[in-house]
Scaffold this motif. Structure first.
Motif, PDB file in Angstrom:
ATOM      1  N   GLU A 238       0.906  -1.212   0.071  1.00  0.00           N
ATOM      2  CA  GLU A 238       0.141  -0.058  -0.062  1.00  0.00           C
ATOM      3  C   GLU A 238       0.918   1.071  -0.047  1.00  0.00           C
ATOM      4  O   GLU A 238       0.644   2.060  -0.530  1.00  0.00           O
ATOM      5  CB  GLU A 238      -0.874  -0.118   1.418  1.00  0.00           C
ATOM      6  N   ALA A 239       1.886   1.390   0.784  1.00  0.00           N
ATOM      7  CA  ALA A 239       2.926   2.218   0.824  1.00  0.00           C
ATOM      8  C   ALA A 239       3.675   2.450  -0.325  1.00  0.00           C
ATOM      9  O   ALA A 239       3.728   3.742  -0.852  1.00  0.00           O
ATOM     10  CB  ALA A 239       3.737   2.249   1.859  1.00  0.00           C
ATOM     11  N   LEU A 240       4.023   1.430  -1.049  1.00  0.00           N
ATOM     12  CA  LEU A 240       4.623   1.560  -2.270  1.00  0.00           C
ATOM     13  C   LEU A 240       3.803   2.266  -3.360  1.00  0.00           C
ATOM     14  O   LEU A 240       4.295   3.069  -4.160  1.00  0.00           O
ATOM     15  CB  LEU A 240       5.322   0.173  -2.825  1.00  0.00           C
ATOM     16  N   VAL A 241       2.572   1.633  -3.440  1.00  0.00           N
ATOM     17  CA  VAL A 241       1.649   2.235  -4.400  1.00  0.00           C
ATOM     18  C   VAL A 241       1.238   3.898  -4.242  1.00  0.00           C
ATOM     19  O   VAL A 241       1.252   4.333  -4.977  1.00  0.00           O
ATOM     20  CB  VAL A 241       0.310   1.437  -4.507  1.00  0.00           C
ATOM     21  N   MET A 242       1.216   3.984  -2.955  1.00  0.00           N
ATOM     22  CA  MET A 242       1.095   5.413  -2.713  1.00  0.00           C
ATOM     23  C   MET A 242       2.352   6.345  -3.102  1.00  0.00           C
ATOM     24  O   MET A 242       2.166   7.600  -3.717  1.00  0.00           O
ATOM     25  CB  MET A 242       1.016   5.489  -0.951  1.00  0.00           C
ATOM     26  N   MET A 243       3.432   5.885  -3.117  1.00  0.00           N
ATOM     27  CA  MET A 243       4.776   6.444  -3.448  1.00  0.00           C
ATOM     28  C   MET A 243       4.600   6.831  -4.925  1.00  0.00           C
ATOM     29  O   MET A 243       5.337   7.716  -5.625  1.00  0.00           O
ATOM     30  CB  MET A 243       5.820   5.735  -2.859  1.00  0.00           C
ATOM     31  N   LYS A 244       4.170   5.621  -5.590  1.00  0.00           N
ATOM     32  CA  LYS A 244       3.942   5.915  -7.027  1.00  0.00           C
ATOM     33  C   LYS A 244       2.907   6.913  -7.543  1.00  0.00           C
ATOM     34  O   LYS A 244       2.888   7.592  -8.414  1.00  0.00           O
ATOM     35  CB  LYS A 244       3.705   4.498  -7.596  1.00  0.00           C
ATOM     36  N   ASP A 245       1.549   6.768  -6.980  1.00  0.00           N
ATOM     37  CA  ASP A 245       0.593   7.734  -7.074  1.00  0.00           C
ATOM     38  C   ASP A 245       0.670   9.248  -6.675  1.00  0.00           C
ATOM     39  O   ASP A 245       0.180   9.982  -7.417  1.00  0.00           O
ATOM     40  CB  ASP A 245      -0.559   6.960  -6.631  1.00  0.00           C
ATOM     41  N   LYS A 246       1.662   9.385  -5.720  1.00  0.00           N
ATOM     42  CA  LYS A 246       1.805  10.584  -4.886  1.00  0.00           C
ATOM     43  C   LYS A 246       0.618  11.300  -4.899  1.00  0.00           C
ATOM     44  O   LYS A 246       0.345  12.490  -5.566  1.00  0.00           O
ATOM     45  CB  LYS A 246       2.905  11.142  -5.840  1.00  0.00           C
ATOM     46  N   PRO A 247      -0.447  11.103  -4.046  1.00  0.00           N
ATOM     47  CA  PRO A 247      -1.346  12.189  -3.631  1.00  0.00           C
ATOM     48  C   PRO A 247      -0.691  13.337  -3.248  1.00  0.00           C
ATOM     49  O   PRO A 247       0.291  13.332  -2.785  1.00  0.00           O
ATOM     50  CB  PRO A 247      -1.994  11.425  -2.520  1.00  0.00           C
ATOM     51  N   LYS A 248      -1.690  14.165  -3.151  1.00  0.00           N
ATOM     52  CA  LYS A 248      -1.358  15.788  -2.865  1.00  0.00           C
ATOM     53  C   LYS A 248      -0.734  16.051  -1.322  1.00  0.00           C
ATOM     54  O   LYS A 248       0.041  16.808  -1.366  1.00  0.00           O
ATOM     55  CB  LYS A 248      -2.355  16.812  -3.233  1.00  0.00           C
ATOM     56  N   ASP A 249      -1.264  15.115  -0.762  1.00  0.00           N
ATOM     57  CA  ASP A 249      -0.990  15.446   0.650  1.00  0.00           C
ATOM     58  C   ASP A 249       0.346  14.641   1.224  1.00  0.00           C
ATOM     59  O   ASP A 249       0.567  14.377   2.371  1.00  0.00           O
ATOM     60  CB  ASP A 249      -2.072  15.051   1.572  1.00  0.00           C
ATOM     61  N   LEU A 250       0.951  13.633   0.293  1.00  0.00           N
ATOM     62  CA  LEU A 250       2.000  12.883   0.574  1.00  0.00           C
ATOM     63  C   LEU A 250       3.633  13.601   0.403  1.00  0.00           C
ATOM     64  O   LEU A 250       3.665  14.354  -0.589  1.00  0.00           O
ATOM     65  CB  LEU A 250       2.087  11.738  -0.415  1.00  0.00           C
ATOM     66  N   ILE A 251       4.235  13.442   1.353  1.00  0.00           N
ATOM     67  CA  ILE A 251       5.863  13.653   1.145  1.00  0.00           C
ATOM     68  C   ILE A 251       6.411  12.120   1.320  1.00  0.00           C
ATOM     69  O   ILE A 251       7.249  11.778   0.346  1.00  0.00           O
ATOM     70  CB  ILE A 251       6.209  14.449   2.395  1.00  0.00           C
ATOM     71  N   LYS A 252       6.176  11.535   2.356  1.00  0.00           N
ATOM     72  CA  LYS A 252       6.863  10.307   2.592  1.00  0.00           C
ATOM     73  C   LYS A 252       5.973   9.264   3.399  1.00  0.00           C
ATOM     74  O   LYS A 252       5.679   9.413   4.303  1.00  0.00           O
ATOM     75  CB  LYS A 252       8.222  10.358   3.272  1.00  0.00           C
ATOM     76  N   PRO A 253       5.579   7.830   2.811  1.00  0.00           N
ATOM     77  CA  PRO A 253       5.148   7.096   3.707  1.00  0.00           C
ATOM     78  C   PRO A 253       6.079   5.979   4.400  1.00  0.00           C
ATOM     79  O   PRO A 253       7.055   5.861   3.784  1.00  0.00           O
ATOM     80  CB  PRO A 253       4.437   6.289   2.679  1.00  0.00           C
ATOM     81  N   ILE A 254       5.858   6.003   5.579  1.00  0.00           N
ATOM     82  CA  ILE A 254       6.645   4.871   6.456  1.00  0.00           C
ATOM     83  C   ILE A 254       5.698   3.804   6.971  1.00  0.00           C
ATOM     84  O   ILE A 254       4.704   3.934   7.431  1.00  0.00           O
ATOM     85  CB  ILE A 254       7.135   5.991   7.732  1.00  0.00           C
ATOM     86  N   VAL A 255       6.507   2.812   7.135  1.00  0.00           N
ATOM     87  CA  VAL A 255       5.970   1.651   7.595  1.00  0.00           C
ATOM     88  C   VAL A 255       6.608   1.067   8.863  1.00  0.00           C
ATOM     89  O   VAL A 255       7.944   0.955   8.561  1.00  0.00           O
ATOM     90  CB  VAL A 255       5.923   0.414   6.684  1.00  0.00           C
ATOM     91  N   VAL A 256       6.047   1.254  10.020  1.00  0.00           N
ATOM     92  CA  VAL A 256       6.616   0.476  11.224  1.00  0.00           C
ATOM     93  C   VAL A 256       6.081  -0.767  11.400  1.00  0.00           C
ATOM     94  O   VAL A 256       5.085  -1.226  11.125  1.00  0.00           O
ATOM     95  CB  VAL A 256       5.984   1.715  12.375  1.00  0.00           C
ATOM     96  N   ILE A 257       7.051  -1.370  11.468  1.00  0.00           N
ATOM     97  CA  ILE A 257       7.146  -3.158  11.778  1.00  0.00           C
ATOM     98  C   ILE A 257       7.046  -3.208  13.465  1.00  0.00           C
ATOM     99  O   ILE A 257       7.990  -2.945  14.157  1.00  0.00           O
ATOM    100  CB  ILE A 257       8.419  -3.706  11.299  1.00  0.00           C
ATOM    101  N   ASP A 258       5.681  -3.214  13.768  1.00  0.00           N
ATOM    102  CA  ASP A 258       5.497  -3.262  15.292  1.00  0.00           C
ATOM    103  C   ASP A 258       5.888  -4.908  15.737  1.00  0.00           C
ATOM    104  O   ASP A 258       5.826  -5.817  15.094  1.00  0.00           O
ATOM    105  CB  ASP A 258       3.830  -3.224  15.555  1.00  0.00           C
TER     106      ASP A 258
END
Length: 258
Positions: A238-258
């Motif tokens: 999901e984060a990878l696709v978001m980085m590809k599509d770059k919505p207007k409110d995106l700078i960097k998606p982070i995935v925290v491994i809990d």
């Protein structure tokens, strides 16, 4: 920075004292230095007490000193203000750039860039980057260019925006195009002293510790970059696709491994 400062001066032949004077402005070939130590020279004695160069009034003395450079005065152009470009803006600010021109339009990135020290903004949608840079700098151009976005044609604008003797640092991953376009004449036919550097960030424990200390000490706040935080491995795609599509409110998606 304060507008006024004290200076030790020759008031007239045989007399010295402290005076108030304006803090100097940093020109393109200058650096403002905070004195750490000074040495007194016999030439100062000749100047003040013997009138070696004639009568002088309020002439600042001293020419043997050691100091710390505080505002370098460079004008820096950052092409692209995504996650990497924002750190280029922050780095230029930390290194003492007097003016940072950022190329980008997404509101979330523009606001972050302002927080990191960008002073001017231009958009490729409003015309060529180099023409806008020249308009902002009264035809002088910039001292440094960081390419953190664009494509193989971006180097043309960078070269045309750069002063002779300046440097271009490219941290952009060029994903397409067979050749990088560098204008021959504006590059000085290869003799314009316009350097181009690129590569991955150097690693190593010492460098990483220094960068970590910038964050730990509060000098560099990376929170504005982390606009989307996910928790768990299942969000990686999901984060990878978001980085590809770059919505207007995106700078960097982070995935925290809990």
């Amino acid at each position: 920075m304060a507008k006024m400062m004290k200076g030790f001066a020759m008031l007239r032949i045989g007399e010295v004292g402290w005076i108030e004077k304006e803090v100097p402005e940093c020109g393109p070939m200058d650096a403002i230095v905070r004195p750490l130590a000074i040495a007194i020279c016999t030439s100062d004695v000749h100047t003040v007490y013997e009138g070696a160069i004639g009568d002088r009034h309020n002439m600042i003395l001293g020419h043997e000193g050691c100091g710390e450079v505080v505002q370098f005065g460079d004008t820096v152009l950052c092409v692209g203000i995504g996650a990497v470009g924002l750190m280029a803006v922050a780095g230029a600010n930390l290194r003492g750039a007097s003016r940072i021109i950022a190329v980008g339009t997404r509101p979330v990135c523009v606001e972050a860039a302002k927080g990191y020290g960008a002073t001017d903004f231009i958009s490729y949608k409003d015309g060529s980057i180099e023409e806008q840079v020249m308009a902002l700098t009264n035809g002088k151009g910039v001292d440094r260019v960081c390419i953190a976005g664009g494509n193989v044609n971006t180097f043309e604008s960078a070269i045309k925006s750069l002063k002779p003797g300046g440097k271009i640092g490219s941290v952009n991953y060029l994903g397409s195009g067979d050749y990088v376009n560098i204008p021959r004449v504006e590059w000085g036919c290869g003799m314009g002293h316009k350097q181009i550097m690129s590569g991955l960030m150097p690693g190593g424990r010492l460098r990483m510790e220094k960068l970590s200390q910038l964050v730990a000490s509060g000098r560099l706040d990376v929170k504005p970059e982390c606009t989307h935080v996910f928790h768990g491995w299942e969000h990686v795609e999901e984060a990878l696709v978001m980085m590809k599509d770059k919505p207007k409110d995106l700078i960097k998606p982070i995935v925290v491994i809990d």
